[in-house]
Scaffold this motif. Structure first.
Motif, PDB file in Angstrom:
ATOM      1  N   LEU B 127      52.801  34.763  36.086  1.00 42.43           N
ATOM      2  CA  LEU B 127      53.258  36.072  35.589  1.00 42.43           C
ATOM      3  C   LEU B 127      52.171  36.738  34.767  1.00 42.43           C
ATOM      4  O   LEU B 127      51.897  37.924  34.899  1.00 42.43           O
ATOM      5  N   LEU B 128      51.527  35.938  33.917  1.00 42.63           N
ATOM      6  CA  LEU B 128      50.472  36.477  33.066  1.00 42.63           C
ATOM      7  C   LEU B 128      49.343  37.076  33.899  1.00 42.63           C
ATOM      8  O   LEU B 128      48.878  38.186  33.654  1.00 42.63           O
ATOM      9  N   TRP B 129      48.895  36.320  34.913  1.00 45.67           N
ATOM     10  CA  TRP B 129      47.738  36.783  35.681  1.00 45.67           C
ATOM     11  C   TRP B 129      48.068  37.941  36.600  1.00 45.67           C
ATOM     12  O   TRP B 129      47.203  38.753  36.909  1.00 45.67           O
ATOM     13  N   ILE B 130      49.327  38.029  37.026  1.00 44.18           N
ATOM     14  CA  ILE B 130      49.720  39.224  37.777  1.00 44.18           C
ATOM     15  C   ILE B 130      49.524  40.438  36.880  1.00 44.18           C
ATOM     16  O   ILE B 130      49.018  41.474  37.308  1.00 44.18           O
ATOM     17  N   ASN B 131      49.865  40.289  35.602  1.00 42.15           N
ATOM     18  CA  ASN B 131      49.691  41.393  34.662  1.00 42.15           C
ATOM     19  C   ASN B 131      48.225  41.662  34.339  1.00 42.15           C
ATOM     20  O   ASN B 131      47.814  42.805  34.208  1.00 42.15           O
ATOM     21  N   ILE B 132      47.442  40.585  34.182  1.00 44.66           N
ATOM     22  CA  ILE B 132      46.028  40.783  33.847  1.00 44.66           C
ATOM     23  C   ILE B 132      45.282  41.456  34.987  1.00 44.66           C
ATOM     24  O   ILE B 132      44.420  42.307  34.779  1.00 44.66           O
ATOM     25  N   LEU B 133      45.644  41.094  36.228  1.00 51.72           N
ATOM     26  CA  LEU B 133      44.895  41.594  37.386  1.00 51.72           C
ATOM     27  C   LEU B 133      45.505  42.856  37.994  1.00 51.72           C
ATOM     28  O   LEU B 133      45.028  43.334  39.013  1.00 51.72           O
ATOM     29  N   HIS B 134      46.554  43.387  37.383  1.00 46.29           N
ATOM     30  CA  HIS B 134      47.176  44.581  37.949  1.00 46.29           C
ATOM     31  C   HIS B 134      46.147  45.711  38.053  1.00 46.29           C
ATOM     32  O   HIS B 134      45.434  45.989  37.095  1.00 46.29           O
ATOM     33  N   PRO B 135      46.053  46.375  39.235  1.00 45.42           N
ATOM     34  CA  PRO B 135      44.998  47.383  39.433  1.00 45.42           C
ATOM     35  C   PRO B 135      45.061  48.533  38.422  1.00 45.42           C
ATOM     36  O   PRO B 135      44.020  49.067  38.031  1.00 45.42           O
ATOM     37  N   ASP B 136      46.263  48.934  37.988  1.00 47.64           N
ATOM     38  CA  ASP B 136      46.358  50.081  37.069  1.00 47.64           C
ATOM     39  C   ASP B 136      46.602  49.665  35.624  1.00 47.64           C
ATOM     40  O   ASP B 136      45.937  50.117  34.716  1.00 47.64           O
ATOM     41  N   TYR B 137      47.578  48.767  35.404  1.00 44.82           N
ATOM     42  CA  TYR B 137      47.944  48.403  34.043  1.00 44.82           C
ATOM     43  C   TYR B 137      47.227  47.158  33.547  1.00 44.82           C
ATOM     44  O   TYR B 137      47.351  46.785  32.398  1.00 44.82           O
ATOM     45  N   GLY B 138      46.528  46.468  34.440  1.00 47.17           N
ATOM     46  CA  GLY B 138      45.956  45.166  34.102  1.00 47.17           C
ATOM     47  C   GLY B 138      44.906  45.234  33.013  1.00 47.17           C
ATOM     48  O   GLY B 138      44.185  46.219  32.873  1.00 47.17           O
ATOM     49  N   LEU B 139      44.838  44.135  32.241  1.00 45.23           N
ATOM     50  CA  LEU B 139      43.906  44.064  31.115  1.00 45.23           C
ATOM     51  C   LEU B 139      42.459  44.236  31.568  1.00 45.23           C
ATOM     52  O   LEU B 139      41.687  44.995  30.966  1.00 45.23           O
ATOM     53  N   ILE B 140      42.084  43.554  32.652  1.00 43.58           N
ATOM     54  CA  ILE B 140      40.684  43.582  33.084  1.00 43.58           C
ATOM     55  C   ILE B 140      40.274  44.990  33.495  1.00 43.58           C
ATOM     56  O   ILE B 140      39.243  45.497  33.043  1.00 43.58           O
ATOM     57  N   ASN B 141      41.089  45.628  34.320  1.00 42.66           N
ATOM     58  CA  ASN B 141      40.709  46.961  34.769  1.00 42.66           C
ATOM     59  C   ASN B 141      40.748  47.988  33.647  1.00 42.66           C
ATOM     60  O   ASN B 141      39.975  48.946  33.647  1.00 42.66           O
ATOM     61  N   LYS B 142      41.633  47.769  32.665  1.00 41.38           N
ATOM     62  CA  LYS B 142      41.644  48.673  31.506  1.00 41.38           C
ATOM     63  C   LYS B 142      40.345  48.534  30.726  1.00 41.38           C
ATOM     64  O   LYS B 142      39.746  49.506  30.303  1.00 41.38           O
ATOM     65  N   LEU B 143      39.905  47.282  30.558  1.00 42.13           N
ATOM     66  CA  LEU B 143      38.642  47.039  29.850  1.00 42.13           C
ATOM     67  C   LEU B 143      37.478  47.662  30.612  1.00 42.13           C
ATOM     68  O   LEU B 143      36.614  48.314  30.026  1.00 42.13           O
ATOM     69  N   LEU B 144      37.477  47.466  31.956  1.00 38.54           N
ATOM     70  CA  LEU B 144      36.409  48.031  32.777  1.00 38.54           C
ATOM     71  C   LEU B 144      36.425  49.560  32.678  1.00 38.54           C
ATOM     72  O   LEU B 144      35.370  50.191  32.565  1.00 38.54           O
ATOM     73  N   ALA B 145      37.623  50.145  32.690  1.00 35.98           N
ATOM     74  CA  ALA B 145      37.735  51.603  32.626  1.00 35.98           C
ATOM     75  C   ALA B 145      37.180  52.122  31.307  1.00 35.98           C
ATOM     76  O   ALA B 145      36.555  53.186  31.262  1.00 35.98           O
ATOM     77  N   SER B 146      37.368  51.355  30.227  1.00 39.28           N
ATOM     78  CA  SER B 146      36.899  51.822  28.924  1.00 39.28           C
ATOM     79  C   SER B 146      35.383  51.897  28.857  1.00 39.28           C
ATOM     80  O   SER B 146      34.830  52.602  28.018  1.00 39.28           O
ATOM     81  N   VAL B 147      34.682  51.187  29.751  1.00 42.16           N
ATOM     82  CA  VAL B 147      33.223  51.349  29.805  1.00 42.16           C
ATOM     83  C   VAL B 147      32.831  52.148  31.043  1.00 42.16           C
ATOM     84  O   VAL B 147      31.680  52.118  31.480  1.00 42.16           O
ATOM     85  N   GLY B 148      33.793  52.846  31.625  1.00 42.74           N
ATOM     86  CA  GLY B 148      33.488  53.780  32.701  1.00 42.74           C
ATOM     87  C   GLY B 148      33.371  53.174  34.090  1.00 42.74           C
ATOM     88  O   GLY B 148      32.830  53.790  34.995  1.00 42.74           O
ATOM     89  N   ILE B 149      33.876  51.931  34.274  1.00 42.70           N
ATOM     90  CA  ILE B 149      33.815  51.324  35.599  1.00 42.70           C
ATOM     91  C   ILE B 149      35.202  51.329  36.214  1.00 42.70           C
ATOM     92  O   ILE B 149      36.181  50.965  35.550  1.00 42.70           O
ATOM     93  N   GLN B 150      35.277  51.758  37.454  1.00 40.71           N
ATOM     94  CA  GLN B 150      36.556  51.690  38.163  1.00 40.71           C
ATOM     95  C   GLN B 150      36.722  50.283  38.727  1.00 40.71           C
ATOM     96  O   GLN B 150      35.956  49.856  39.601  1.00 40.71           O
TER      97      GLN B 150
END
Lengths: 300, 299
Positions: B127-150
């Motif tokens: 459950l945790l990793w589904i949330n971390i890897l979620h394309p829109d809400y996921g932690l990783i992509n949010k972090l990447l977006a904050s430095v301008g990476i899609q």
């Protein structure tokens, strides 16, 4: 930089070209570097735990929110009490789990040490083929021997008893034998030869030379055996049927079946059932401290 | 007595001791493993849905497997996942273990934290990793977006699903760290002291003392890491069910599906033997490479 400190504990005297002041400064920089890296990686590793913790404290309504919230609006500590003392007898599950884990762990320990020593240090013509067989048992997918094994144990009348979970544990576990063998092979031959010259028997060598030196590995095996048995789900579900015999892992599984959406209570109980593992880990990791072992070969 | 006969008496005594010491495992192997293994061999020549009695079909399951494109696809996915998980896992956890071996304050606490993921139940991890890897809400992509990476689509994308699963596997590799830590305690301090006297810098000491002395332990982690990675499927089952498309359909999952979803036990047994062969081949390659780099005190 980090490896440097790994290779040389901070207390070692600095090398001659450096003044003690310079050495002290370098050491301090290295140490703060290590702390920074450790804190960053800890944050990453803590995530699941924090998430379980916040989930366990959410209200029933917040549970279903999508996208999921990382932090609850209010803290509901009663989830712990509700989950543990709800419709399932978790106290009984805990007791059963302790009994199975303690017996299995004992069995694993006493049955893995002798074969591991034999595979590491004794020569015999059949050693090669037996070692291959040992490794091969690790490679056969567990799912496929599950059904034949179940048929065998049910013919013995062992279903709904602890026997199919405990008895096989007294006959060695391939993974642990292989692990311990690798550690036994790293112990210097000189130590064993010296003990042999002193007239020590094979068992004496194992007990007084090998085991003390392999203490970290033994601790690791205890830990793995504990965690493995504590969390064992598949086989427990297969063999244990009566409510008064089942274990914590099974209880958690039933939980998710019973209250499909109540992740908060489930996480609360999951966290509670994790606590003993964390205590065992904390105790085991204390043996992973450099410099306890191998003082005897300083003069070689 | 001649020297030769003394030696052979000693050798015989050593062999006898070997058999005595190995007997707990050997007896268990015969009692609890050999039977089910034989049964699994027989089963692979049968058709059996668990309800009716098994029917002999000869090599039919094997012929079917060789001509099954999904099977070959699953082999490819399994090897990709296995390579990723082991190469990344074994090296990254080695560095972490070196870090956790430093004589620092709160050492026990740091070690416990790094072990946490291995203790958390599988369902919570998934459950945790589904949330971390979620394309829109996921932690990783949010972090990447904050430095301008899609960020990529991770589990929703054909190309990124396996890398996503590899990331998760590395994060849960606490047991590997424990084994490294245990191994690091066994390196005699005198070796480092001798190296230092000879003027070896840290890099040299790392390559000439730490790595060779740890090589049996690294070897263990590589071998068992591959065995576990090539067989793993439980988390993948919960997270992607083999999708999107067949992008994460690993062999373990394919076996599980045939055994416990389609109740096609015969074909599942055949696939299991294919997995066994795959794991054996990978392990045999490692044992033959080991002669070049693994250092044993006793040969």
């Amino acid at each position: 930089m980090l490896l440097e400190t790994a290779a040389r504990p901070a207390r070692t005297k600095p090398g001659p070209p450096l003044t003690s002041e310079q050495a002290e400064r370098i050491r301090r920089i290295r140490r703060s570097g290590a702390y920074v890296l450790l804190i960053i990686s800890s944050a990453v590793f803590l995530l699941p735990f924090l998430w379980m913790l916040t989930t366990s404290l959410k209200s029933d309504a917040d549970n279903l929110a999508f996208p999921p919230q990382w932090f609850p609006d209010s803290f509901h500590f009663e989830n712990y009490v509700k989950g543990w003392t709800g419709s399932l007898p978790f106290n009984t599950f805990l007791l059963n789990t302790i009994v199975i884990t303690a017996l299995s762990m004992t069995g694993n320990l006493i049955s893995c040490i002798l074969p591991a020593y034999a595979f590491a240090r004794l020569r015999a013509r059949a050693a090669g083929i037996m070692f291959t067989a040992l490794l091969a048992t690790m490679m056969i997918p567990r799912e496929i021997t599950l059904v034949p094994k179940f048929i065998m144990f049910s013919k013995l009348g062992w279903v709904d008893t602890y026997l199919p979970l405990i008895v096989p544990e007294f006959f060695g576990v391939a993974l642990y034998i292989f692990l311990l063998r690798q550690f036994f092979t790293t112990i210097p031959q000189e130590l064993i030869d010296a003990a042999r010259i002193d007239g020590a028997s094979e068992l004496r060598i194992l007990w007084s030379v090998m085991l003390p030196l392999a203490r970290p590995a033994i601790a690791a095996i205890c830990l793995f055996s504990f965690v493995g048995n504590w969390n064992q789900y598949l086989e427990n579900t297969l063999y244990l049927r009566s409510m008064e015999k089942i274990t914590l892992a099974q209880g958690l599984g039933m939980f998710s079946g019973q209250y499909v959406t109540q992740y908060n209570q489930m996480m609360a109980v999951a966290l509670l059932s994790m606590l003993p593992i964390l205590i065992v880990f904390f105790l085991a990791q204390k043996t992973f401290i450099r410099g306890v072992t191998l003082t005897g070969i300083a003069g070689r | 007595m001649t020297a030769v006969s003394v030696r052979s008496t000693l050798a015989r005594r050593e062999a006898r001791r070997f058999h005595l010491f190995v007997s707990p495992w050997l007896v268990g192997f015969v009692l609890f493993s050999a039977g089910p293994i034989l049964a699994a061999v027989v089963l692979s020549f049968m058709e059996w849905n668990l309800l009716q009695s098994p029917r002999w079909v000869g090599l039919a399951n094997y012929v079917r497997m060789v001509n099954d494109p999904e099977f070959w696809e699953s082999i490819e996915n399994t090897v990709q996942y296995g390579l990723g998980a082991v190469v990344l896992g074994v090296s990254f956890t080695f560095l972490l273990a070196l870090l956790l071996n430093q004589p620092l304050r709160f050492q026990g606490l740091f070690r416990t934290v790094m072990y946490l993921p291995s203790v958390v139940s599988g369902l919570a991890t998934a459950l945790l990793w589904i949330n971390i890897l979620h394309p829109d809400y996921g932690l990783i992509n949010k972090l990447l977006a904050s430095v301008g990476i899609q960020g990529p689509g991770w589990l929703a994308s054909q190309e990124w699903a396996i890398p996503g699963l590899v990331l998760m596997s590395v994060w849960g590799a606490g047991n590997t760290i424990v084994i490294y830590l245990a191994g690091l305690q066994g390196i005699p301090k005198t070796l480092y002291e001798a190296a230092e006297i000879d003027g070896a810098g840290w890099w040299r000491r790392f390559w000439s003392v730490t790595v060779p002395m740890m090589s049996p332990v690294i070897f263990f982690n590589v071998v068992t890491g591959f065995i576990a990675a090539l067989q793993s499927y439980v988390l993948i089952l919960v997270m992607t069910e083999g999708g999107p498309g067949n992008a994460t359909m690993v062999l373990g999952l394919y076996i599980y599906r045939h055994a416990f979803v389609y109740f096609d036990m015969g074909y599942a047994a055949t696939l299991s033997w294919a997995m066994f062969v795959l794991v054996i081949v990978v392990t045999a390659i490692q044992f033959s490479l080991a002669k070049r780099w693994v250092h044993y005190e006793f040969k």
